[in-house]
Each structure stands twice: as C-alpha cells, then as structure tokens.
Scaffold this active site. Structure first.
Site, PDB file in Angstrom:
ATOM      1  N   ILE A  17     108.924  19.731 -19.361  1.00 43.61           N
ATOM      2  CA  ILE A  17     108.597  18.415 -18.815  1.00 43.61           C
ATOM      3  C   ILE A  17     109.489  17.333 -19.411  1.00 43.61           C
ATOM      4  O   ILE A  17     109.923  16.408 -18.713  1.00 43.61           O
ATOM      5  CB  ILE A  17     107.107  18.101 -19.055  1.00 43.61           C
ATOM      6  CG1 ILE A  17     106.232  19.055 -18.233  1.00 43.61           C
ATOM      7  CG2 ILE A  17     106.794  16.652 -18.702  1.00 43.61           C
ATOM      8  CD1 ILE A  17     104.754  19.000 -18.598  1.00 43.61           C
ATOM      9  N   TYR A 173      94.107  23.347 -29.276  1.00 43.33           N
ATOM     10  CA  TYR A 173      94.982  22.693 -28.302  1.00 43.33           C
ATOM     11  C   TYR A 173      94.196  21.693 -27.455  1.00 43.33           C
ATOM     12  O   TYR A 173      94.627  20.551 -27.275  1.00 43.33           O
ATOM     13  CB  TYR A 173      95.630  23.746 -27.401  1.00 43.33           C
ATOM     14  CG  TYR A 173      96.540  23.164 -26.343  1.00 43.33           C
ATOM     15  CD1 TYR A 173      97.855  22.812 -26.645  1.00 43.33           C
ATOM     16  CD2 TYR A 173      96.089  22.953 -25.039  1.00 43.33           C
ATOM     17  CE1 TYR A 173      98.692  22.263 -25.676  1.00 43.33           C
ATOM     18  CE2 TYR A 173      96.925  22.413 -24.072  1.00 43.33           C
ATOM     19  CZ  TYR A 173      98.216  22.072 -24.396  1.00 43.33           C
ATOM     20  OH  TYR A 173      99.036  21.530 -23.433  1.00 43.33           O
ATOM     21  N   LYS A 177      94.714  17.491 -27.242  1.00 44.50           N
ATOM     22  CA  LYS A 177      95.036  16.753 -26.022  1.00 44.50           C
ATOM     23  C   LYS A 177      93.932  15.758 -25.658  1.00 44.50           C
ATOM     24  O   LYS A 177      94.217  14.693 -25.094  1.00 44.50           O
ATOM     25  CB  LYS A 177      95.288  17.729 -24.876  1.00 44.50           C
ATOM     26  CG  LYS A 177      96.546  18.571 -25.065  1.00 44.50           C
ATOM     27  CD  LYS A 177      97.805  17.708 -25.184  1.00 44.50           C
ATOM     28  CE  LYS A 177      99.072  18.523 -25.213  1.00 44.50           C
ATOM     29  NZ  LYS A 177     100.292  17.694 -25.246  1.00 44.50           N
ATOM     30  N   VAL A 206     102.162  24.234 -15.721  1.00 40.24           N
ATOM     31  CA  VAL A 206     103.482  23.883 -15.216  1.00 40.24           C
ATOM     32  C   VAL A 206     104.475  24.958 -15.635  1.00 40.24           C
ATOM     33  O   VAL A 206     104.382  25.512 -16.735  1.00 40.24           O
ATOM     34  CB  VAL A 206     103.922  22.504 -15.764  1.00 40.24           C
ATOM     35  CG1 VAL A 206     105.314  22.133 -15.277  1.00 40.24           C
ATOM     36  CG2 VAL A 206     102.916  21.434 -15.359  1.00 40.24           C
TER      37      VAL A 206
END
Length: 267
Positions: A17, A173, A177, A206
């Site tokens: 990204i 994780y 976030k 993604v």
C-alpha cells in the site's frame, strides 16, 4: 491546478500500500514526494516507479528517499528533518508502515512478539504522527484547487478492517489497529483548531507481500469469502482512498475511519 501542489510523505513505501500510494501521488500531479522504509532495495524500486510517472505533462517529480525504521525515535526525527530541510514543509503524510506478526492466540504470544507488533503498528505510527503534527503546526495553510479555505496539513493513517472487527489468532494485530483508529479520532479533535486534518483508512485484505504465499492464501481464504465482493483488494484501490483524504476535495473530512474492504465489515 493540481490537487497536490504540496509535499507528500509516505512511510512503509518499499512495497504494498505504501508503494502504491507514493506512485499514485506522482500520477496525480504531486511533484515533491518523500518515501521512507527500512528496506532500501524496495525504496529504490519505488523511486524508479515514481520517476516512471514523469513526463506526461512535462513536470519533474522530485523524490527524497529516507531509509529508516519508524519504531526508532531518532529515525523518525531524521525523516522529518530531512524532508523539511529539502522542501520546508510536509503537506500530506500517509503512514503505511506496519507488520502483521505470527498467527497466535494471546496465550501463545511471547512478550517480545507482542511488543514487536506494537512498536511498529501503534507506537511507531504515533511517533510519526507526532513529528508530522509538530511540523504542520508551524506551516501556513496550503492553497486549494478551488479557493476554499485550506489546511496546514493532512495526516492519513493506515489502520485496518480488523481494527473494527476481529478474527481468530490476531489479537495483537487487531488491537494495534484499533488503537490507530482511536488515535486518529483523538488527534482529529485536538488539532482541528490548528487546521490539520487527521483521518485513517481501514483496508480489508489487499494483495500485498503480507498476504502472499501458499500458507497466507490458505489462512486468509475464509476472510476473502466473507466479503460480498469475494476478492482481495489491490494496493492501488487503497491508495486512491488515501489520496482523496489528502486532497483539497476532502477538506471537511475529519476523524474518519474510511473502510475500504469489499464489504467485509457489513456482512
């Protein structure tokens, strides 16, 4: 005029990204782009791709490559100082650097593994944001494409759909976030009077190096199937969301967590 007449900074720009966002800035007319990552080879490739976007309208894109580790304060300080020394300001900061960590339940995590995730995903992102905010507060507002009131700067963090919902074997994780989303909202409140925007993008799965490989594809296949669009996103699709939030077409967007996940969180 360009939607991006100012200076862009993208962390985590060596791949995924971050790389797509840096290249997108160049494609959309930004001519001053700083890229930061700890992977020197990846940064070199990103620079090559950015420079490949030159020439369509005769513009020259300047690229500042800053090798550094966002989990180290001195590295973050050097990153911002290097950019300001060259261009005098930072107008768009997209904080993409992040790691996933091993797929484990909380009781299976070692303290060092938990800390490694948070040193980058939350603490490192906060250090980048803090340094960016300090610089932006010193700047005059940038002009806009249509004369509306501009801002001193825009910060976009890369959070995750997993900061909103969770999945198995990803407690550290997901928590990191979720912290990014909360930080975004808090800083949006605190720096609105300084005319600085702070938003975040929450990508779904993604196609990046983080999810590639047979084991990763098998691990994430059930999550892909949950999303109504039934596919992984492309890095460029996340980059487009980041650029919208950075542009002067989003001047009234503040504290948003823009979900770009193919519908995963609504199903």
């Amino acid at each position: 005029m360009s939607l991006f007449p100012g200076v862009a900074l993208v962390t985590g720009a060596a791949s995924g990204i971050g790389r797509a966002t840096a290249v997108a800035f160049a494609a959309e007319g930004c001519t001053k782009i700083a890229i930061c990552d700890r992977a020197a080879d990846g940064l070199a490739e990103t620079k090559r791709l950015i420079e490949g976007k030159q020439g369509d309208d005769g513009r020259k894109v300047e690229v500042e490559v800053v090798a550094g580790d966002v989990s180290r304060e001195e590295s973050v300080t050097n990153m911002v100082q290097t950019i300001v020394k060259r261009w005098g300001r930072i107008d768009y900061a997209v904080n993409c650097a992040g790691i996933q960590g091993p797929p484990k339940r909380s009781t299976e995590f070692e303290l060092e593994e938990f800390d490694a995730i948070n040193r980058v995903n939350y603490r490192g992102l906060w250090m980048c944001s803090r340094a960016e905010l300090k610089q932006m507060m010193k700047q005059e507002p940038l002009q806009t494409h249509d004369g509306r009131p501009g801002n001193r700067g825009v910060i976009v963090h890369i959070a995750s759909q997993l900061g909103i919902v969770s999945r198995t074997n990803a407690a550290a994780y997901c928590a990191s976030k979720a912290a990014v989303i909360s930080l975004t909202k808090s800083d949006a409140i605190d720096y609105s009077n300084d005319r600085i925007q702070v938003n975040c993008v929450c990508p779904g799965l993604v196609q990046t190096p983080m999810v590639q490989g047979p084991e990763q594809q098998k691990l994430f296949a059930p999550a892909v199937a949950i999303a109504p669009m039934d596919r992984m996103g492309e890095p460029e699709e996340i980059a487009d969301a980041c650029l919208f939030l950075c542009s002067s077409k989003a001047t009234f967007v503040q504290g948003a967590a823009l979900v770009v996940d193919g519908g995963y969180t609504i199903n």
